[in-house]
Structures are given as C-alpha cells and as structure tokens.
Motif scaffolding. Structure first.
Motif, short mmCIF file in Angstrom:
data_model
loop_
_atom_site.label_atom_id
_atom_site.label_comp_id
_atom_site.label_asym_id
_atom_site.label_seq_id
_atom_site.Cartn_x
_atom_site.Cartn_y
_atom_site.Cartn_z
N GLU A 190 -14.10 15.62 3.35
CA GLU A 190 -13.12 15.51 2.28
C GLU A 190 -13.69 14.73 1.09
O GLU A 190 -13.45 15.07 -0.06
N ALA A 239 -14.52 27.77 -4.01
CA ALA A 239 -14.50 27.12 -2.70
C ALA A 239 -13.43 26.03 -2.66
O ALA A 239 -12.72 25.87 -1.65
N GLU A 262 -5.72 26.42 1.64
CA GLU A 262 -5.67 26.37 3.10
C GLU A 262 -5.06 25.07 3.60
O GLU A 262 -4.34 25.07 4.61
N VAL A 263 -5.33 23.94 2.91
CA VAL A 263 -4.71 22.68 3.30
C VAL A 263 -3.19 22.78 3.20
O VAL A 263 -2.45 22.17 3.98
N LYS A 301 -10.01 27.72 -2.40
CA LYS A 301 -9.76 28.16 -1.03
C LYS A 301 -9.36 26.99 -0.13
O LYS A 301 -8.40 27.07 0.64
N ARG A 302 -10.10 25.87 -0.26
CA ARG A 302 -9.84 24.72 0.59
C ARG A 302 -8.45 24.12 0.31
O ARG A 302 -7.69 23.80 1.23
N ARG A 341 -16.08 17.09 -0.79
CA ARG A 341 -15.36 18.11 -1.56
C ARG A 341 -14.68 17.51 -2.79
O ARG A 341 -14.69 18.09 -3.87
#
Length: 506
Positions: A280, A467, A474-475, A470-471, A283
């Motif tokens: 995390e 990316a 999704e979270v 997307k992350r 990112r």
C-alpha cells in the motif's frame, strides 16, 4: 597501475545535484517572466498617471487660450483694459501652468508624496527656465517631422535612481497664437516691454513650438516587482522541491521495505501484514508522484495566462487565474499531507461517505484544466449523476486518472472529445469515460491495467495510472475494464461499484 576514484554515495550525490540544477533554471525562468510582467504593469500604471497630469495641464492651456484670451481682448476692445496692458500672471498659459504645477508639488510634499518634475521646453522661449536642452530639442523636431507620433516615454537614471520620463507635444501654433508669438512689432505693447529680446517671437503656424514633459520615480515599483517575482518563484520552487522530496521519500520507503523483508524471514507470523502495508505504501507513493503532474501543468498554464492578462490589461481575469493556481497548489498540499498521514496509520482507504458524483467529476475536470487547455479538448459530463458511498479522495483519483489517460492518448485527433457518463443496464450502474482517441487493440485490453504497462513507451507518464484505477476500484469491491473496437476507434473506460455503494440522487 590504475586507481579507483569512485566514492561511496557519488552516484546518489549526482542524482541530487541534477534536480537542484533543474530547479535553479526553472526558478530563474519563472522569476524573469513574472518580473517582466509586473514591471510592465507598474510602468504602464505610472505612465497612465503621468498622462493624466499632462492632459490636465493641456486642458488648462486650452482654457487660457480659448476662454481667458478672448475675454481679455473683448474687455480691452471695450475699453475696460488699457491697450498696452500685459501680465504673464493672467495671460501666459506656460507661466500659469508652471506655477500651478509648483503649487501641486507643494501639496504633494505636504502629503508625504514625492514631487513630480514638470517642464515645458522650447527652442525659442521667452523665459530661460523653459529653454530646451539637446534631447528636448530632438523631441520637438521629432514631433514636428512625424505627426503620427503623439507621445514619448523612456526609463532614465537621475541621481542613481530610475525615473519614467514622458513627453507630449505642446498645442499646435495657430493664428490666435501668432498675435503674441508672431512678429515682435505686432505683439501687445505690454508684452514687448516685458520681454525685450526676440524670445517667443517669430513663430509660425502649424508647428509645435514646445513640448511638455514629466518624470516620476519608479525605483520603488521596480523593487516591488522584484520582491513579488522572487516570492512567487520561491513558492513555485518550494512546490517543486516538495515533489523532489516525495521521490526521495519513496527511495527511503523502498530501502526500509527491503530491511523489513529481511527481518520477515525470522518473523513469519508478521509476514502477511508487512507485505500488505509495504504494498500500500508503494502504490500510494506512485499515486502522489503521478498526481502531482496535473497541478504543475495547471500552475504553468495559468502563470502564462496571468502574464498575457497583465500585458493586455485584462486585470479582471487575473484573480480567477490566481484562484486556479492556488487550487492546484492546494491539491499538491493535500497529496503530501495524505502521504504523511499514510506513514502514520499505514492505510490508503478513508472512511466512506455520500459523495455527489456531479461535484466530484467537476473537481476532476478542474484539476486537469491545464492538460485540457494544452490538448484543445472538450469534456462533456452527463447531468444528474447518482450519489455514491465511497472514499471521496480515492474515487476522485480514479476519475482524474481516467480523464488524464484519455487526454494523453488522443493521438492526432483534430477535435478531441471526452464524455463522462453513467449507463444503467441489467440492474447495474456503470460509470464510463469515453474518448475519440487512438483506441486499444483487443489483445492489450487486459494488460493495460498492469503496473507500468503502457501502449506507447514514448508517451508521458509512468504507466501506473490505470493500475492505480484498478486497485482503488477493487478496494471498493468494484470492477474496471476497457471497451474499444480497435486502433483509431476510440475507447471507453468503465468502472462499476457494488450496488450497495450507490444511492440515487433524490
């Protein structure tokens, strides 16, 4: 025998020097542009004030010549004034205006303001105080030779200080003027007696016989321009250095991650938590580096707009441009504050709240204003978007990244067009960003959401934007995908949040 002159940390030092050099160059360029714009503004303002004073003097000259003189001659012809009477105190416009300006300077001095130098200069004056010097003689000749030139300005040095010198031609000599400025023998007896020489006589009609000039100090204004330019440039450099600090912080985080991973070998029970936390952190570090670019582009774009507005006198737009620059700076500050918060609590997601997607999309459009202006693109947002329960900041980053991605991959499209909207089908709600750019080949439509995956290796960006999208989706428990019929046919990036996250606008 060879000697190894490499030193530990030399490469790291060189990596530090380059940003410093680049920052210095940028600071010099920004300071120069701002200084020139502000100096031009202050000089224009000083010129406007000078022109007001000179035109006021010219109006007084006109009143004396067109009202007082005819009244005097009428009184003389009526026998109310002696035929040989003449006094410059009530008859000479140059004498009257010069003395009025002297009184004006006295009032300025009483008010604690700098005095304003004024002179009427002539090659053929009656009073020596009005004698033109070489430069003034040149100006008189210039105004007579070229009637298209109506004013002259120049920055000059007097006593080590800078002054703005401004001059205009005196009123053109006409037939009424010749009564006192023609042949000496034809002038009033009182005037001949007062001025025994030929000064002021033998003038011709249709010419400028003198100039009026004023000079005012502008050293304080130039100093102010310098201070403001340095202050604004320092602020810009501070933001740049914060960006550099963030990159350096990423290196430190990476080094710390390596150390922690070495310790994880001996501490198996903590491996899962450490991996999640470090992932995390990495990112989010990339998120900050990526998102800082948009505010910088906005700052650069509106700094140029401010310069143009100052040059063109469009002062009504400066405040709005400054607000946008300030908003972009605030955006950078929020990102950096979020990074510090992350280092303390070790998480990316914030508390969910009811977010009006109309306002969130509007904010994202404002954040990409610089890139939008650069591409000449148009963004259309569908009205009445729903309210969503989400992490406001993270979903805002999703929207901004998708808009930036669409703008960066427009290709050679002559009319770039982007649509942000929502479609409801089969009981689900999907948000999308549709563009008419280069499109995405079907074989790459899954890979583009991977970290550092870019269709065009030479394009701007790090390849982490999609990316991150997307992350974040999704979270939130959602999904993201791309739709495109192929190269040159545009693309539509979609994301869908769980139904329980949606709350329709009432």
């Amino acid at each position: 025998m060879s000697i190894d002159i490499s030193l530990p940390g030399f490469g790291r030092c060189r990596r530090f020097i380059m940003p410093v050099v680049i920052t210095t160059i940028i600071m010099i360029i920004v300071a120069t542009v701002i200084y020139n714009a502000l100096s031009a503004f202050f000089i224009k303002d000083a010129e406007y004030k000078i022109k007001n004073v000179l035109l006021s003097h010219r109006g007084l000259h006109s009143y004396i010549q067109k009202v007082m003189h005819p009244a005097f001659y009428a009184a003389r012809d009526a026998g109310k004034v002696a035929q040989d009477y003449y006094s410059p105190k009530i008859f000479s416009s140059s004498y009257i205006v010069r003395n009025i300006h002297s009184f004006y300077n006295e009032e300025l001095k009483k008010a604690g303001l700098p005095e304003i130098y004024y002179k009427m200069a002539s090659d053929n004056p009656r009073n020596p105080v009005n004698r033109a010097d070489a430069s003034e003689t040149t100006l008189i000749r210039m105004f007579n030779d070229n009637r298209d030139i109506t004013e002259f300005r120049k920055i000059i040095m007097v006593g080590g200080s800078k002054y703005l010198y401004y001059a205009i031609p005196f009123l053109e000599t006409n037939s009424s003027c010749i009564r006192c400025h023609g042949k000496r023998a034809d002038a009033p007896q009182g005037l001949q007696a007062l001025y025994p020489g030929e000064g002021g006589f033998n003038e011709k009609t249709g010419v400028y016989r003198a100039i009026e000039s004023i000079r005012v100090p502008i050293s304080d204004e130039i100093t102010t321009a310098t201070v403001l330019a340095c202050s604004i440039s320092a602020g810009f450099v501070a933001m740049f250095m914060l960006f550099f600090f963030n990159r350096r912080l990423k290196v430190i985080v990476d080094e710390k991650t390596s150390t922690l991973e070495a310790e994880v070998v001996e501490r198996k029970s903590r491996e899962a938590d450490l991996e999640i936390k470090n992932a995390e952190l990495e990112r989010f570090t990339y998120t900050v580096s990526h998102d800082l670019k948009s505010p910088l582009i906005t700052i650069k774009s509106y700094t140029g707009s401010i310069k143009k507005d100052l040059s063109s006198g469009r002062f009504d737009r400066i405040e709005k441009d400054l607000e946008r620059v300030s908003a972009a700076g605030d955006k950078m500050a929020v990102l950096l504050d979020s990074l510090l918060e992350l280092s303390r609590i070790g998480q990316v997601i914030h508390a969910l709240e009811a977010v009006d997607m109309n306002m969130l999309v509007d904010d994202a459009v404002k954040n990409v204003a610089g890139l939008l202006q650069e591409k000449g693109a148009k963004i259309v947002v569908q009205p009445e978007l729903p309210t969503v329960w989400c992490d406001r900041q993270r979903i805002g980053e999703v929207i901004q990244n998708l808009l930036e991605n669409a703008l960066k991959y427009m290709g050679e499209q002559s009319k770039p067009h982007i649509l942000f909207g929502v479609r409801r089908e089969y009981g689900t709600t999907t948000f999308f960003v549709q563009d008419n750019g280069i499109g995405v080949d079907e074989k790459y439509q899954q890979n583009i959401f991977g970290l550092f995956n870019k269709l065009d290796a030479g394009s701007v960006g790090t390849g982490i934007g999609l990316a991150l999208v997307k992350r974040i989706v999704e979270v939130h428990g959602g999904t993201v995908w791309v739709e495109s019929e192929g190269l040159g046919k545009g693309s539509t990036f979609c994301f869908r949040l769980p139904d329980h996250n949606l709350k329709e606008t009432q």
